[in-house]
Design a protein around this motif. Structure first.
Motif, PDB file in Angstrom:
ATOM      1  N   LEU A   3       0.826  -1.208   0.000  1.00  0.00           N
ATOM      2  CA  LEU A   3       0.000   0.000   0.000  1.00  0.00           C
ATOM      3  C   LEU A   3       0.860   1.258   0.000  1.00  0.00           C
ATOM      4  CD1 LEU A   3      -2.935  -0.798   2.457  1.00  0.00           C
ATOM      5  CD2 LEU A   3      -3.014  -0.575  -0.035  1.00  0.00           C
ATOM      6  N   SER A   4       1.969   1.241   0.760  1.00  0.00           N
ATOM      7  CA  SER A   4       2.784   2.450   0.871  1.00  0.00           C
ATOM      8  C   SER A   4       3.429   2.795  -0.466  1.00  0.00           C
ATOM      9  CB  SER A   4       3.850   2.279   1.946  1.00  0.00           C
ATOM     10  OG  SER A   4       4.737   1.247   1.591  1.00  0.00           O
ATOM     11  N   ILE A   5       3.597   1.788  -1.332  1.00  0.00           N
ATOM     12  CA  ILE A   5       4.143   2.065  -2.662  1.00  0.00           C
ATOM     13  C   ILE A   5       3.014   2.466  -3.609  1.00  0.00           C
ATOM     14  CG2 ILE A   5       5.226   1.005  -4.687  1.00  0.00           C
ATOM     15  CD1 ILE A   5       6.883  -0.673  -2.671  1.00  0.00           C
ATOM     16  N   ALA A   6       1.858   1.748  -3.518  1.00  0.00           N
ATOM     17  CA  ALA A   6       0.757   1.996  -4.437  1.00  0.00           C
ATOM     18  C   ALA A   6       0.028   3.305  -4.115  1.00  0.00           C
ATOM     19  CB  ALA A   6      -0.229   0.831  -4.384  1.00  0.00           C
ATOM     20  N   ASP A  52       6.617   7.704   7.479  1.00  0.00           N
ATOM     21  CA  ASP A  52       7.000   6.295   7.474  1.00  0.00           C
ATOM     22  C   ASP A  52       6.546   5.533   8.708  1.00  0.00           C
ATOM     23  OD1 ASP A  52       8.037   6.174   5.030  1.00  0.00           O
ATOM     24  OD2 ASP A  52      10.139   6.172   5.623  1.00  0.00           O
ATOM     25  N   THR A  53       6.291   4.247   8.528  1.00  0.00           N
ATOM     26  CA  THR A  53       6.135   3.301   9.623  1.00  0.00           C
ATOM     27  C   THR A  53       7.233   2.255   9.429  1.00  0.00           C
ATOM     28  OG1 THR A  53       4.765   1.664   8.497  1.00  0.00           O
ATOM     29  CG2 THR A  53       3.629   3.580   9.364  1.00  0.00           C
ATOM     30  N   VAL A  54       7.375   1.353  10.400  1.00  0.00           N
ATOM     31  CA  VAL A  54       8.391   0.299  10.234  1.00  0.00           C
ATOM     32  C   VAL A  54       8.138  -0.535   8.988  1.00  0.00           C
ATOM     33  CG1 VAL A  54       9.583  -0.440  12.317  1.00  0.00           C
ATOM     34  CG2 VAL A  54       7.129  -0.773  12.147  1.00  0.00           C
ATOM     35  N   TRP A  55       6.849  -0.661   8.611  1.00  0.00           N
ATOM     36  CA  TRP A  55       6.501  -1.583   7.530  1.00  0.00           C
ATOM     37  C   TRP A  55       6.444  -0.899   6.171  1.00  0.00           C
ATOM     38  CZ3 TRP A  55       2.077  -4.118  10.804  1.00  0.00           C
ATOM     39  CH2 TRP A  55       2.656  -5.011  11.725  1.00  0.00           C
ATOM     40  N   SER A  56       6.612   0.436   6.120  1.00  0.00           N
ATOM     41  CA  SER A  56       6.529   1.130   4.843  1.00  0.00           C
ATOM     42  C   SER A  56       7.612   0.634   3.884  1.00  0.00           C
ATOM     43  CB  SER A  56       6.709   2.637   5.042  1.00  0.00           C
ATOM     44  OG  SER A  56       5.662   3.135   5.836  1.00  0.00           O
ATOM     45  N   ARG A  57       7.250   0.536   2.626  1.00  0.00           N
ATOM     46  CA  ARG A  57       8.153   0.044   1.581  1.00  0.00           C
ATOM     47  C   ARG A  57       8.882  -1.221   2.049  1.00  0.00           C
ATOM     48  NH1 ARG A  57      11.401   3.835   1.822  1.00  0.00           N
ATOM     49  NH2 ARG A  57      10.134   5.295   2.976  1.00  0.00           N
ATOM     50  N   TYR A  58       8.111  -2.167   2.592  1.00  0.00           N
ATOM     51  CA  TYR A  58       8.627  -3.462   3.059  1.00  0.00           C
ATOM     52  C   TYR A  58       9.765  -3.305   4.065  1.00  0.00           C
ATOM     53  CZ  TYR A  58       5.972  -4.904  -1.014  1.00  0.00           C
ATOM     54  OH  TYR A  58       4.978  -5.078  -1.936  1.00  0.00           O
ATOM     55  N   TYR A 114      15.253  -3.695   5.443  1.00  0.00           N
ATOM     56  CA  TYR A 114      14.388  -4.815   5.060  1.00  0.00           C
ATOM     57  C   TYR A 114      14.347  -5.920   6.115  1.00  0.00           C
ATOM     58  CZ  TYR A 114      14.068  -2.641   0.507  1.00  0.00           C
ATOM     59  OH  TYR A 114      13.833  -1.743  -0.487  1.00  0.00           O
ATOM     60  N   VAL A 115      14.873  -5.633   7.313  1.00  0.00           N
ATOM     61  CA  VAL A 115      14.794  -6.639   8.377  1.00  0.00           C
ATOM     62  C   VAL A 115      13.334  -6.975   8.707  1.00  0.00           C
ATOM     63  CG1 VAL A 115      15.414  -7.174  10.765  1.00  0.00           C
ATOM     64  CG2 VAL A 115      17.060  -6.036   9.291  1.00  0.00           C
ATOM     65  N   PRO A 116      12.415  -5.965   8.763  1.00  0.00           N
ATOM     66  CA  PRO A 116      11.015  -6.308   9.062  1.00  0.00           C
ATOM     67  C   PRO A 116      10.387  -7.270   8.058  1.00  0.00           C
ATOM     68  CG  PRO A 116      11.358  -3.953   9.274  1.00  0.00           C
ATOM     69  CD  PRO A 116      12.609  -4.513   8.674  1.00  0.00           C
ATOM     70  N   LEU A 117      10.921  -7.320   6.831  1.00  0.00           N
ATOM     71  CA  LEU A 117      10.394  -8.251   5.827  1.00  0.00           C
ATOM     72  C   LEU A 117      10.926  -9.662   6.055  1.00  0.00           C
ATOM     73  CD1 LEU A 117       8.781  -8.693   3.218  1.00  0.00           C
ATOM     74  CD2 LEU A 117      10.808  -8.040   1.934  1.00  0.00           C
ATOM     75  N   VAL A 118      12.198  -9.766   6.434  1.00  0.00           N
ATOM     76  CA  VAL A 118      12.837 -11.072   6.600  1.00  0.00           C
ATOM     77  C   VAL A 118      12.459 -11.724   7.932  1.00  0.00           C
ATOM     78  CG1 VAL A 118      15.064 -12.249   6.619  1.00  0.00           C
ATOM     79  CG2 VAL A 118      14.759 -10.209   5.214  1.00  0.00           C
ATOM     80  N   LEU A 119      12.317 -10.865   8.960  1.00  0.00           N
ATOM     81  CA  LEU A 119      12.121 -11.360  10.325  1.00  0.00           C
ATOM     82  C   LEU A 119      10.934 -12.318  10.494  1.00  0.00           C
ATOM     83  CD1 LEU A 119      13.682 -11.019  12.894  1.00  0.00           C
ATOM     84  CD2 LEU A 119      12.272  -9.050  13.474  1.00  0.00           C
ATOM     85  N   PRO A 120       9.721 -11.993   9.972  1.00  0.00           N
ATOM     86  CA  PRO A 120       8.610 -12.932  10.186  1.00  0.00           C
ATOM     87  C   PRO A 120       8.858 -14.298   9.554  1.00  0.00           C
ATOM     88  CG  PRO A 120       7.950 -11.184   8.688  1.00  0.00           C
ATOM     89  CD  PRO A 120       9.268 -10.782   9.288  1.00  0.00           C
ATOM     90  N   PHE A 121       9.561 -14.334   8.418  1.00  0.00           N
ATOM     91  CA  PHE A 121       9.872 -15.628   7.797  1.00  0.00           C
ATOM     92  C   PHE A 121      10.763 -16.453   8.720  1.00  0.00           C
ATOM     93  CE2 PHE A 121       8.736 -13.190   3.988  1.00  0.00           C
ATOM     94  CZ  PHE A 121       7.851 -14.088   3.399  1.00  0.00           C
ATOM     95  N   ILE A 122      11.800 -15.815   9.273  1.00  0.00           N
ATOM     96  CA  ILE A 122      12.695 -16.530  10.190  1.00  0.00           C
ATOM     97  C   ILE A 122      11.920 -16.969  11.431  1.00  0.00           C
ATOM     98  CG2 ILE A 122      14.823 -16.402  11.539  1.00  0.00           C
ATOM     99  CD1 ILE A 122      15.834 -14.290   9.635  1.00  0.00           C
ATOM    100  N   GLY A 123      11.080 -16.051  11.950  1.00  0.00           N
ATOM    101  CA  GLY A 123      10.301 -16.363  13.144  1.00  0.00           C
ATOM    102  C   GLY A 123       9.377 -17.546  12.930  1.00  0.00           C
ATOM    103  N   LEU A 124       8.646 -17.527  11.805  1.00  0.00           N
ATOM    104  CA  LEU A 124       7.702 -18.617  11.531  1.00  0.00           C
ATOM    105  C   LEU A 124       8.455 -19.932  11.293  1.00  0.00           C
ATOM    106  CD1 LEU A 124       5.089 -16.779   9.291  1.00  0.00           C
ATOM    107  CD2 LEU A 124       4.739 -17.674  11.588  1.00  0.00           C
ATOM    108  N   TRP A 125       9.582 -19.847  10.581  1.00  0.00           N
ATOM    109  CA  TRP A 125      10.386 -21.055  10.348  1.00  0.00           C
ATOM    110  C   TRP A 125      10.865 -21.634  11.670  1.00  0.00           C
ATOM    111  CZ3 TRP A 125      15.646 -21.524  11.594  1.00  0.00           C
ATOM    112  CH2 TRP A 125      16.219 -22.730  11.193  1.00  0.00           C
TER     113      TRP A 125
END
Lengths: 121, 143
Positions: free
Chosen positions: B100-103, B111-117, B123-134
């Motif tokens: 949404l922040s791009i579109a 900005d928020t932590v999640w803006s532009r991924y 880009y740690v906020p983008l990678v972190l949930p994948f590592i956490g869920l794994w």
């Protein structure tokens, strides 16, 4: 905030980060020397923070000085927290904790510099 | 080198999720819990009217990171559920808000932590949930 002290903190932190990451890759737990090095970096950071706090009283205050103080508290607490967590984890992950901390500290110092540049004059 | 490599003992099945790599995650989630919520607090108390949506999102992100940190720290079935829920919300959040922040940049003037991924945070906020869920999946309870 822009003095040689900040540069020293950044260079030492990055050098330590490389060392810790190599040690993590080699599956080594943090040695006492590793923990003491992080505490040494923490001492260097503490000096930087004290200089910045003195600057708040005698020099220009940053426009967002509450944010600045928040960052100062986080920055000074960072190395001790990392050492505490790393001591709880005597495996390669303990070494990675030190590595993450050593990578985060330069970011905190750069953010402090950015905030300090905008003064209310 | 004469130094012995640290022997890697087999990780017990019932080891707490907040140990091993989990303790590294605990530190990183702690950093984000602090930075996202402190940022939201400053934004909301000083200039809330400028971008209310972005600042409320910052606060929400902060709460999600706090929940993930607490979940990892307390462990057990409840801690797992907390961490699992917050990692999932975090993953959806970073993808939705990032897109949404791009579109629709008008809706996100600040900005928020999640803006532009999470590009403002490497880009740690983008990678972190994948590592956490794994990590949570890898340490799922098994009979």
């Amino acid at each position: 905030m822009n003095g040689p002290l900040s540069i020293a903190v950044i260079v030492v932190a990055l050098a330590l980060a490389v060392w810790y990451l190599i040690r993590t890759a080699l599956d080594r737990r943090p040695t006492n020397a590793d923990l003491w090095s992080m505490l040494g970096l923490g001492a260097l950071v503490a000096v930087l923070v004290v200089v910045a706090v003195v600057g708040l009283f005698i020099g220009d205050r940053p426009a967002e000085w509450t944010t600045f103080v928040g960052y100062l508290i986080t920055t000074v607490a960072f190395a001790p927290v990392a050492v505490y967590l790393a001591r709880l984890e005597p495996t390669r992950w303990g070494t990675l904790i030190l590595g993450v901390a050593a990578l985060t500290l330069p970011v905190l110092v750069l953010r402090l510099q950015q905030i300090a540049e905008v003064t209310s004059g | 080198m004469a130094e012995q490599p640290t022997p890697a003992p087999a990780r017990p099945r019932d080891a707490a999720i907040g140990t091993g790599l989990g303790r590294v995650l605990l530190l990183v989630y702690g950093i984000f819990a602090l930075s996202a919520s402190a940022r939201a607090l400053v934004q909301i108390t000083t200039h809330f009217s400028e971008a209310p949506l972005a600042y409320l999102l910052s606060a929400f992100a902060g709460l999600v990171y706090i929940a993930a940190t607490v979940g990892l720290a307390i462990g057990g079935a409840r801690g797992r559920l907390m961490a699992l829920t917050s990692c999932s919300i975090e993953l959806i959040g970073v993808l939705v808000v990032g897109t949404l922040s791009i579109a629709d940049a008008v809706a996100f003037p600040d900005d928020t932590v999640w803006s532009r991924y999470g590009s403002g945070y490497g880009y740690v906020p983008l990678v972190l949930p994948f590592i956490g869920l794994w990590w949570l999946w890898r340490n799922r309870p098994r009979p």
